[in-house]
Design a protein around this motif. Structure first.
Motif, PDB file in Angstrom:
ATOM      1  N   GLN A 799     -53.331 -63.038  -1.228  1.00 44.42           N
ATOM      2  CA  GLN A 799     -54.546 -63.835  -1.378  1.00 44.42           C
ATOM      3  C   GLN A 799     -54.621 -64.326  -2.835  1.00 44.42           C
ATOM      4  O   GLN A 799     -54.720 -63.535  -3.767  1.00 44.42           O
ATOM      5  CB  GLN A 799     -55.789 -63.000  -1.050  1.00 44.42           C
ATOM      6  N   ASN A 800     -54.566 -65.649  -3.008  1.00 43.99           N
ATOM      7  CA  ASN A 800     -54.611 -66.198  -4.361  1.00 43.99           C
ATOM      8  C   ASN A 800     -55.874 -65.793  -5.104  1.00 43.99           C
ATOM      9  O   ASN A 800     -55.855 -65.568  -6.316  1.00 43.99           O
ATOM     10  CB  ASN A 800     -54.534 -67.730  -4.313  1.00 43.99           C
ATOM     11  N   VAL A 801     -56.974 -65.697  -4.368  1.00 45.93           N
ATOM     12  CA  VAL A 801     -58.251 -65.382  -4.991  1.00 45.93           C
ATOM     13  C   VAL A 801     -58.236 -64.003  -5.633  1.00 45.93           C
ATOM     14  O   VAL A 801     -58.993 -63.733  -6.579  1.00 45.93           O
ATOM     15  CB  VAL A 801     -59.387 -65.491  -3.952  1.00 45.93           C
ATOM     16  N   ILE A 802     -57.341 -63.122  -5.183  1.00 42.62           N
ATOM     17  CA  ILE A 802     -57.209 -61.784  -5.756  1.00 42.62           C
ATOM     18  C   ILE A 802     -56.031 -61.722  -6.728  1.00 42.62           C
ATOM     19  O   ILE A 802     -56.139 -61.164  -7.825  1.00 42.62           O
ATOM     20  CB  ILE A 802     -57.020 -60.725  -4.641  1.00 42.62           C
ATOM     21  N   GLN A 803     -54.903 -62.314  -6.341  1.00 42.72           N
ATOM     22  CA  GLN A 803     -53.683 -62.112  -7.107  1.00 42.72           C
ATOM     23  C   GLN A 803     -53.706 -62.783  -8.481  1.00 42.72           C
ATOM     24  O   GLN A 803     -53.188 -62.230  -9.450  1.00 42.72           O
ATOM     25  CB  GLN A 803     -52.470 -62.593  -6.297  1.00 42.72           C
ATOM     26  N   ARG A 804     -54.288 -63.962  -8.592  1.00 38.21           N
ATOM     27  CA  ARG A 804     -54.295 -64.616  -9.906  1.00 38.21           C
ATOM     28  C   ARG A 804     -55.168 -63.864 -10.917  1.00 38.21           C
ATOM     29  O   ARG A 804     -54.729 -63.604 -12.031  1.00 38.21           O
ATOM     30  CB  ARG A 804     -54.744 -66.066  -9.780  1.00 38.21           C
ATOM     31  N   PRO A 805     -56.425 -63.470 -10.567  1.00 37.10           N
ATOM     32  CA  PRO A 805     -57.193 -62.653 -11.520  1.00 37.10           C
ATOM     33  C   PRO A 805     -56.536 -61.309 -11.828  1.00 37.10           C
ATOM     34  O   PRO A 805     -56.619 -60.816 -12.950  1.00 37.10           O
ATOM     35  CB  PRO A 805     -58.542 -62.453 -10.816  1.00 37.10           C
ATOM     36  N   LEU A 806     -55.854 -60.745 -10.829  1.00 36.40           N
ATOM     37  CA  LEU A 806     -55.152 -59.484 -11.059  1.00 36.40           C
ATOM     38  C   LEU A 806     -54.007 -59.693 -12.041  1.00 36.40           C
ATOM     39  O   LEU A 806     -53.778 -58.873 -12.946  1.00 36.40           O
ATOM     40  CB  LEU A 806     -54.629 -58.931  -9.731  1.00 36.40           C
ATOM     41  N   ALA A 807     -53.291 -60.805 -11.893  1.00 38.57           N
ATOM     42  CA  ALA A 807     -52.207 -61.122 -12.835  1.00 38.57           C
ATOM     43  C   ALA A 807     -52.758 -61.319 -14.244  1.00 38.57           C
ATOM     44  O   ALA A 807     -52.146 -60.884 -15.234  1.00 38.57           O
ATOM     45  CB  ALA A 807     -51.470 -62.376 -12.368  1.00 38.57           C
ATOM     46  N   ASP A 808     -53.921 -61.965 -14.358  1.00 35.83           N
ATOM     47  CA  ASP A 808     -54.542 -62.149 -15.679  1.00 35.83           C
ATOM     48  C   ASP A 808     -54.844 -60.804 -16.332  1.00 35.83           C
ATOM     49  O   ASP A 808     -54.626 -60.616 -17.537  1.00 35.83           O
ATOM     50  CB  ASP A 808     -55.832 -62.961 -15.549  1.00 35.83           C
ATOM     51  N   LEU A 809     -55.334 -59.868 -15.530  1.00 36.40           N
ATOM     52  CA  LEU A 809     -55.634 -58.549 -16.077  1.00 36.40           C
ATOM     53  C   LEU A 809     -54.365 -57.801 -16.477  1.00 36.40           C
ATOM     54  O   LEU A 809     -54.323 -57.140 -17.514  1.00 36.40           O
ATOM     55  CB  LEU A 809     -56.429 -57.729 -15.058  1.00 36.40           C
ATOM     56  N   TYR A 810     -53.323 -57.911 -15.652  1.00 36.20           N
ATOM     57  CA  TYR A 810     -52.053 -57.285 -16.018  1.00 36.20           C
ATOM     58  C   TYR A 810     -51.567 -57.834 -17.369  1.00 36.20           C
ATOM     59  O   TYR A 810     -51.073 -57.086 -18.223  1.00 36.20           O
ATOM     60  CB  TYR A 810     -51.001 -57.546 -14.947  1.00 36.20           C
ATOM     61  N   ARG A 811     -51.697 -59.122 -17.539  1.00 38.72           N
ATOM     62  CA  ARG A 811     -51.250 -59.739 -18.792  1.00 38.72           C
ATOM     63  C   ARG A 811     -52.072 -59.230 -19.978  1.00 38.72           C
ATOM     64  O   ARG A 811     -51.529 -58.921 -21.041  1.00 38.72           O
ATOM     65  CB  ARG A 811     -51.345 -61.260 -18.672  1.00 38.72           C
ATOM     66  N   SER A 812     -53.389 -59.125 -19.808  1.00 37.77           N
ATOM     67  CA  SER A 812     -54.231 -58.658 -20.910  1.00 37.77           C
ATOM     68  C   SER A 812     -53.980 -57.199 -21.243  1.00 37.77           C
ATOM     69  O   SER A 812     -54.202 -56.770 -22.380  1.00 37.77           O
ATOM     70  CB  SER A 812     -55.706 -58.873 -20.575  1.00 37.77           C
ATOM     71  N   PHE A 813     -53.487 -56.422 -20.253  1.00 39.24           N
ATOM     72  CA  PHE A 813     -53.171 -55.019 -20.489  1.00 39.24           C
ATOM     73  C   PHE A 813     -51.699 -54.811 -20.863  1.00 39.24           C
ATOM     74  O   PHE A 813     -51.186 -53.701 -20.771  1.00 39.24           O
ATOM     75  CB  PHE A 813     -53.505 -54.182 -19.250  1.00 39.24           C
ATOM     76  N   ALA A 814     -51.040 -55.872 -21.323  1.00 41.49           N
ATOM     77  CA  ALA A 814     -49.643 -55.784 -21.764  1.00 41.49           C
ATOM     78  C   ALA A 814     -48.735 -55.245 -20.667  1.00 41.49           C
ATOM     79  O   ALA A 814     -47.891 -54.378 -20.902  1.00 41.49           O
ATOM     80  CB  ALA A 814     -49.525 -54.939 -23.030  1.00 41.49           C
ATOM     81  N   MET A 815     -48.910 -55.772 -19.462  1.00 46.33           N
ATOM     82  CA  MET A 815     -48.047 -55.425 -18.328  1.00 46.33           C
ATOM     83  C   MET A 815     -47.450 -56.731 -17.787  1.00 46.33           C
ATOM     84  O   MET A 815     -47.750 -57.171 -16.679  1.00 46.33           O
ATOM     85  CB  MET A 815     -48.864 -54.693 -17.261  1.00 46.33           C
ATOM     86  N   PRO A 816     -46.618 -57.402 -18.599  1.00 44.04           N
ATOM     87  CA  PRO A 816     -46.156 -58.755 -18.255  1.00 44.04           C
ATOM     88  C   PRO A 816     -45.267 -58.806 -17.014  1.00 44.04           C
ATOM     89  O   PRO A 816     -45.261 -59.814 -16.311  1.00 44.04           O
ATOM     90  CB  PRO A 816     -45.397 -59.202 -19.504  1.00 44.04           C
ATOM     91  N   GLU A 817     -44.496 -57.742 -16.767  1.00 45.96           N
ATOM     92  CA  GLU A 817     -43.609 -57.766 -15.604  1.00 45.96           C
ATOM     93  C   GLU A 817     -44.414 -57.877 -14.308  1.00 45.96           C
ATOM     94  O   GLU A 817     -44.094 -58.683 -13.416  1.00 45.96           O
ATOM     95  CB  GLU A 817     -42.734 -56.513 -15.574  1.00 45.96           C
TER      96      GLU A 817
END
Length: 875
Positions: A799-817
């Motif tokens: 679900q794009n509505v979940i995955q994109r914000p989740l990816a943003d949070l991963y990026r902010s928490f230094a989890m780029p992979e």
């Protein structure tokens, strides 16, 4: 002494041997003072990093920062000087220090040659000895700094130009013509390179220009000035092309921001600062004033115990005699030396930073002309012709002998450190200078992926870690700003000081931050590495910090008892007393330090704030004003100035005790303690407030916030609901957050009403899970928001509505992979999603690896102890 006599001063081979013996003694002391530590941060380690960048890339570039432009702040002279050593020994600080030590030995030779133009051999040798035995000179010759190479360039120009002036009075010959041509060539090189070592080198160029114009016979030296000016212009053009900041630009910006009057006031304060520090540089250890190199001797620097007034009077006399010497030798370099000192002094006045080492380049010039000043006095008073020169020589000899005692202490402490560094840290509780930042970098190099990013206090970490890093001063960061720095840089690790009983980092974040988890993965030689990860539960522990604080107080008290002369330990213990709320004891401890003559930004600022809280506004304003002009106060100067202004305002307004203990001010203090994650102290003070204002809506709201932060949602809900009943609607978003989460988890009805607003919650809708995550983020629980979206992603896959914000949070928490994988999945389903593409591009930039030379000796992972526990103590 006439020009002819001076020109006939010849030095025999045996006299040269004596000079070489003196230099050899200095070099021996210098080698005994070598270590892989950095006294000044970030200056010293970054000179190595930028020098290595020149060797690797051919550019003066900050390779420890991602996407760094051409470097334009520090001039590239020292990095160029270190480049051959870095080509042979990449990032090797010992090799770099040996280069500086060689320039120190060369400086002594030039001091002797210049002194021989103005006095006889014995006097010139003693002048050289006075410089060679100076503890300041020994320290500056064994650290990666520009002071000694820069001073060498200055003295070399003075020597060449003075000698050329003397030679012009003698009948020219072919040899002298050749010598004159060689002198001009060397002068061009030295004068042109000096501003490349330090921006303040412009003072020497300006002095030579004025000196050349004042006499027609010296006009030919203007060609040398023109070449040096062209070199400075080339450097300025290159800085402009680089697009970064430089010293001149920062000074102009400061002038625009502060205004002319504030700049003049700052200049006057700077003059006062250097006038008070000059005696300690000229006559080290004469008074009880703490020398600037005291951390290197663990405060064991010897002192004669003279009053400051006596020391200042002796220094003023020495300065006056030296100026008289320049006047007496004005036709043969004295006027040039005086012009240089005057213009360099102006540069120091407009310089926004203050430190004794910036003043040191003037000391050799003054000492060289001191004997000439003695000759002026003997010419005025013939009766002193015999006694005064002898007294001057005895004084210089006595000064040299006394300085040797200080040098011996520097060497002794360093040898103890080099011989057994681990035992040294355990037994001596040293300061930050001895912390092993490079070994921590080796651990990062061996145990972390090349893309891992680091926040650290010390720039030397990058030299061995070979990871992108950003330098931050942890002691000046609030908890909120620390989070912002971590997120903005995508930092995965923090390298922090772990010695001095927890000084320099807000250790309460370890188990009290609702957003992040900080796990100690390495701790050795007073340096700790913290791994940063999201706090998915939001759980905090309020008891850890008080227990830690109590332990640090006990340990620091024991260390102070074992080392009663250690100023740094006494300062830290006083700071811990303040941290523990024992303000009266802290004030007493800081006042005792002040009475001992300890005049540092930290002592004055902390004492000032303590007196501010005690409502002693007059003394608080005085101390805060004094603190902001002391060395190392630049980062907090504006805060100190603001505090002093507030203290004066309250003094004029006559604020009494009652107004300071109002409910609002007490609640604000509780909020401040909560923002600092000091929950136990906040709870204690809030209990006292609640005892008298239990039904006050503001008190109830703050009480609810504290319960909520501690995970006590039932108690928090009760407080919020009572707040609403009493008309305080600030509780609505917090109560709504609790109810919304309970509804999604099925604990309460999916129809919730908070503050008259009804929400229909549907656990089967991914949008509602996203809404909860956003509310958690807004309220400071980004880690819980991450967990919420992770659970939603499992419940509603692809679900794009979940995955994109989740990816943003991963990026902010230094989890780029993890972020990259989700962004790619979103773009497969929707190739035109601009936000996902932007996030993917940012993630790619986080995964860039630094291009740095390999280490000379790669670390073996098994040589490091992986220490998950934390001691945070020198015992």
């Amino acid at each position: 002494m006439s020009i002819e006599t001076i020109s006939n001063n010849r030095v025999s081979i045996w006299q040269r041997a004596v000079l070489l013996g003196l230099i050899a003694v200095f070099v021996t002391m210098g080698i005994s003072r070598l270590n892989d530590c950095d006294l000044f941060n970030p200056d010293s380690p970054r000179y190595l990093i930028y020098s290595q960048a020149l060797v690797d890339l051919g550019d003066y570039r900050a390779t420890d920062l991602p996407g760094a432009p051409l470097y334009s702040w520090r001039p590239p002279g020292l990095s160029l000087l270190l480049a051959p050593a870095m080509a042979l020994r990449p990032y090797d600080v010992i090799a770099a220090k040996l280069v500086i030590l060689v320039t120190g030995a060369a400086l002594l030779w030039v001091v002797f040659e210049l002194a021989m133009l103005h006095c006889q051999f014995v006097t010139a040798l003693f002048v050289t000895a006075a410089i060679a035995t100076s503890p300041s000179f020994l320290v500056l010759s064994t650290e990666v700094l520009t002071e000694v190479p820069y001073t060498l360039g200055v003295l070399l120009v003075l020597l060449l130009l003075s000698r050329s002036t003397i030679q012009r009075t003698i009948a020219p010959s072919d040899n002298m013509r050749f010598s004159r041509g060689l002198t001009i060539g060397l002068s061009i090189v030295a004068l042109a390179f000096t501003p490349w070592l330090r921006t303040a080198g412009v003072s020497l160029v300006a002095a030579v220009a004025i000196w050349s114009i004042l006499s027609r016979s010296r006009w030919h030296w203007l060609s040398t000035v023109a070449v040096a000016g062209a070199g400075m212009g080339l450097l300025a053009w290159r800085n402009k092309q680089a697009g970064g900041e430089n010293y001149v630009g920062s000074l102009l910006t400061r002038l625009r921001e502060q205004g002319v009057s504030a700049t003049i006031t700052s200049g006057i304060e700077t003059i006062g600062h250097y006038l008070t520090t000059l005696p300690g540089l000229l006559l080290p250890g004469f008074s009880n004033e703490r020398p600037w190199y005291a951390p290197l001797t663990l405060d064991a620097s010897p002192t004669l115990g003279l009053t400051y007034a006596v020391t200042a009077g002796a220094a003023a006399l020495l300065l006056l005699v030296a100026v008289l010497g320049m006047t007496q030798r004005r036709a043969n370099g004295g006027s040039l030396a005086f012009l240089y000192i005057a213009i360099y002094g102006v540069c120091l006045i407009v310089w926004p930073w203050r430190h004794e080492r910036f003043l040191w380049p003037l000391i050799p010039v003054l000492m060289i002309y001191f004997p000439a000043g003695i000759s002026v006095l003997t010419s005025k008073w013939p009766l002193l012709t015999t006694t005064l020169p002898r007294c001057g020589v005895v004084a210089i000899l006595a000064l040299s002998g006394w300085q040797c005692v200080g040098c011996e202490q520097l060497v002794r402490v360093n040898l103890a450190f080099v011989k057994a560094p681990h035992e040294f840290h355990l037994e001596r509780a040293p300061g930050f200078y001895f912390s092993n930042w490079r070994r921590a970098g080796l651990w990062l190099n061996a145990h972390t992926p090349p893309t891992a990013r680091v926040l650290t206090w010390h720039a030397a970490v990058a030299g061995t870690a070979h990871r992108f890093q950003k330098r931050v001063q942890f002691e000046t960061l609030s908890v909120e700003k620390l989070r912002q720095q971590i997120e903005a840089f995508s930092a995965r690790y923090l390298v922090v000081p772990a010695g001095q009983f927890g000084d320099g980092f807000c250790w309460q974040v370890l188990e009290a931050d609702p957003t992040l988890r900080f796990k100690v993965v390495y701790q050795e030689d007073d340096v700790a590495i913290l791994e940063v990860s999201p706090n998915r539960t939001g759980e905090v522990i309020k008891s850890t910090f008080p227990i830690w604080l109590e332990h640090q107080l006990e340990s620091s008290k024991e260390a102070c008892d074992r080392n009663p002369t250690r100023t740094d330990l006494a300062i830290r213990h006083a700071s811990l007393l303040r941290e523990a709320g024992a303000n009266d004891k802290a004030i007493e401890a800081f006042l005792a330090l002040k009475e001992r003559g300890i005049k540092t930004a930290r002592v004055y600022s902390e004492l000032g704030w303590l007196l501010f809280e005690k409502q002693e506004y007059a003394m608080a304003a005085e101390l805060l004003d004094a603190a902001r002009i002391l060395p190392n106060a630049e980062a907090i100067a504006s805060i100190l100035a603001g505090g002093a202004a507030r203290a004066r305002e309250r003094l004029q307004q006559g604020v009494n005790d009652m107004s300071e203990s109002t409910l609002t001010s007490r609640l604000n203090r509780v909020k401040s303690l909560m923002s600092q994650l000091k929950y136990a102290q906040a709870e204690k003070e809030l209990d006292e407030i609640v005892a008298g204002s239990a039904e006050n809506p503001e008190v109830l709201f703050v009480r609810g916030r504290l319960h909520h932060r501690l995970g006590e949602e039932t108690l928090a809900s009760d407080c919020y609901e009572r707040c609403l009943q009493l008309g305080n609607r600030d509780a609505i978003p917090w109560l709504r957050l609790i109810r919304f989460g309970q509804a999604l988890s099925g604990q309460v009805s999916t129809s919730i009403v908070v503050g008259g607003h009804r929400d229909e919650v549907n656990p089967a809708k991914p949008e509602d899970h996203l809404q909860l995550a956003r509310q958690l983020q807004e309220c400071g629980w980004s880690g819980r928001a991450l967990k919420t979206l992770e659970q939603a992603n499992q419940q509603f896959p692809e679900q794009n509505v979940i995955q994109r914000p989740l990816a943003d949070l991963y990026r902010s928490f230094a989890m780029p992979e993890q972020a990259m994988e989700l962004y790619q999945q979103v773009l497969v389903r929707n190739p035109h999603d601009d936000e996902a593409q932007k996030g993917l591009n940012l993630t790619h930039s986080i995964l860039i690896e630094p291009a740095m030379s390999p280490l000379t000796s790669p670390p073996e992972p098994e040589t490091f102890a992986h220490n998950p526990g934390i001691k945070l103590s020198n015992r």
